[in-house]
Design an enzyme around this catalytic site. Structure first.
Site, PDB file in Angstrom:
ATOM      1  CG  ASP A 247      12.068  17.761  61.766  1.00  0.00           C
ATOM      2  OD1 ASP A 247      12.429  16.992  62.670  1.00  0.00           O
ATOM      3  OD2 ASP A 247      11.039  18.473  61.822  1.00  0.00           O
TER       4      ASP A 247
ATOM      5  CG  ASN B  78       0.776  13.187  64.823  1.00  0.00           C
ATOM      6  OD1 ASN B  78       0.285  12.389  64.033  1.00  0.00           O
ATOM      7  ND2 ASN B  78       2.009  13.076  65.274  1.00  0.00           N
TER       8      ASN B  78
ATOM      9  CG  HIS C  85      -1.377  10.140  67.138  1.00  0.00           C
ATOM     10  ND1 HIS C  85      -0.125  10.684  67.230  1.00  0.00           N
ATOM     11  CD2 HIS C  85      -2.077  10.674  68.183  1.00  0.00           C
ATOM     12  CE1 HIS C  85      -0.033  11.484  68.276  1.00  0.00           C
ATOM     13  NE2 HIS C  85      -1.229  11.498  68.869  1.00  0.00           N
TER      14      HIS C  85
ATOM     15  CG  ASP D 124       1.187   6.144  62.715  1.00  0.00           C
ATOM     16  OD1 ASP D 124       2.053   6.920  63.167  1.00  0.00           O
ATOM     17  OD2 ASP D 124       0.580   5.309  63.410  1.00  0.00           O
TER      18      ASP D 124
ATOM     19  CD  GLU E 269       8.611  15.313  64.193  1.00  0.00           C
ATOM     20  OE1 GLU E 269       8.565  16.452  64.673  1.00  0.00           O
ATOM     21  OE2 GLU E 269       8.427  14.284  64.873  1.00  0.00           O
TER      22      GLU E 269
END
Length: 307
Positions: free
Chosen positions: A183, A191, A196, A200, A226
């Site tokens: 994680d 973010n 975003h 990504d 994630e």
């Protein structure tokens, strides 16, 4: 009706010339004794160029071999042959595929019908190409259905399916499996702070790191958001811990605003665990504990110490 008189091998009426196929008769020596008008109108042979000649005159080399070694023996034994294919030369030397049917009579004369198979071959080729295209499209669809669009790794559904199979196999072979739940630390901050698109990019780069580092036999997936999963077959605790330590170092090469990305890893070893859900629950609990202990670390399920 044009009838054929086998005594003098002379056609006496006109029916044979009405068919849109070749009609040919050979004697016991494979000498052509009759051809219909199809040979002149469609195959560009004049009758006097063929009558009295051995049938080999119109056959390609490979077709001669097939004719002598299989087709004639079949006709002699079975008294007929159906739906065979030969390649013949037309009167200008061009090769033409023909579908052949043959039947022999009591006098040893063989009656041949020849149908042009050019369009049939074209249709067959088109069908083959269509089938290959459909198979290619089906493979792409299968890949899309199994793959996470952003990272190219296995998606959640495919991971659930394959991991169950791998776990069953490990139980049969009595080998241990390591499961990692990975994680990204503080991904929401990435973010919220950088947008975003940057998030990504981090997911894609991390996915590539995992893919390049994993072995061919490992299952690697983006399980959601994630969170990533890696299943390592035939791996014990020592090997899994070493794998995780190296993974932390590699993941740190992914940067956000010149700062290394860090991850928390929950690790569990299958031992006698029979259910993937049980195994995932253990690793998931371990990753929460890794977060609670300060992040950027690996936590082995059931181990209270620091790895």
């Amino acid at each position: 009706m044009r009838k054929f008189n086998p005594n003098n091998v002379t056609p006496t009426t006109y029916s044979v010339d009405c068919f849109l196929c070749g009609a040919l008769i050979t004697d016991s020596e494979n000498t052509i004794v009759y051809v219909n008008n199809y040979f002149e109108s469609h195959l560009l042979w004049k009758p006097d160029e063929l009558v009295g000649q051995n049938i080999n005159k119109i056959l390609t080399k490979s077709s001669r071999i097939f004719f002598q070694s299989y087709l004639i023996p079949t006709v002699l034994h079975e008294k007929k042959s159906e739906e065979m294919q030969l390649i013949i030369f037309n009167g200008q030397g061009r090769k033409t595929p023909m579908t052949i049917n043959a039947q022999i009579n009591e006098e040893g004369l063989v009656f041949w019908s020849l149908f042009n198979a050019t369009k049939q071959d074209q249709l067959y080729d088109e069908l083959i190409k269509t089938r290959e295209k459909l198979e290619e499209q089906a493979e792409k669809l299968k890949s899309l259905a199994a793959t996470d669009e952003l990272t190219g790794l296995l998606n959640r559904r495919e991971m659930n399916y394959r991991s169950g199979l791998l776990l069953d196999q490990s139980l049969r072979s009595k080998q241990t499996i390591a499961l990692l739940v990975i994680d990204i630390d503080d991904f929401k901050i990435i973010n919220d702070t950088f947008g975003h698109l940057e998030g990504d990019r981090v997911l894609k780069e991390l996915g590539q790191v995992l893919k390049n580092f994993g072995r061919q036999t490992d299952l690697i997936s983006r399980y959601g958001g994630e969170e990533f999963l890696i299943m390592l077959p035939d791996t014990d605790k020592k090997g899994a811990v070493l794998f995780c330590n190296r993974l932390h170092t590699l993941i740190a090469t992914v940067l956000v605003n010149d700062n290394p990305v860090t991850v928390s890893i929950g690790l569990t070893i299958s031992n006698n665990t029979k259910s993937f859900l049980d195994l995932f629950t253990q690793a998931d609990n371990a990753v929460y504990e890794a977060k609670a202990r300060g992040k950027n670390r690996t936590q082995l399920y059931g181990d209270k110490g620091h790895l």
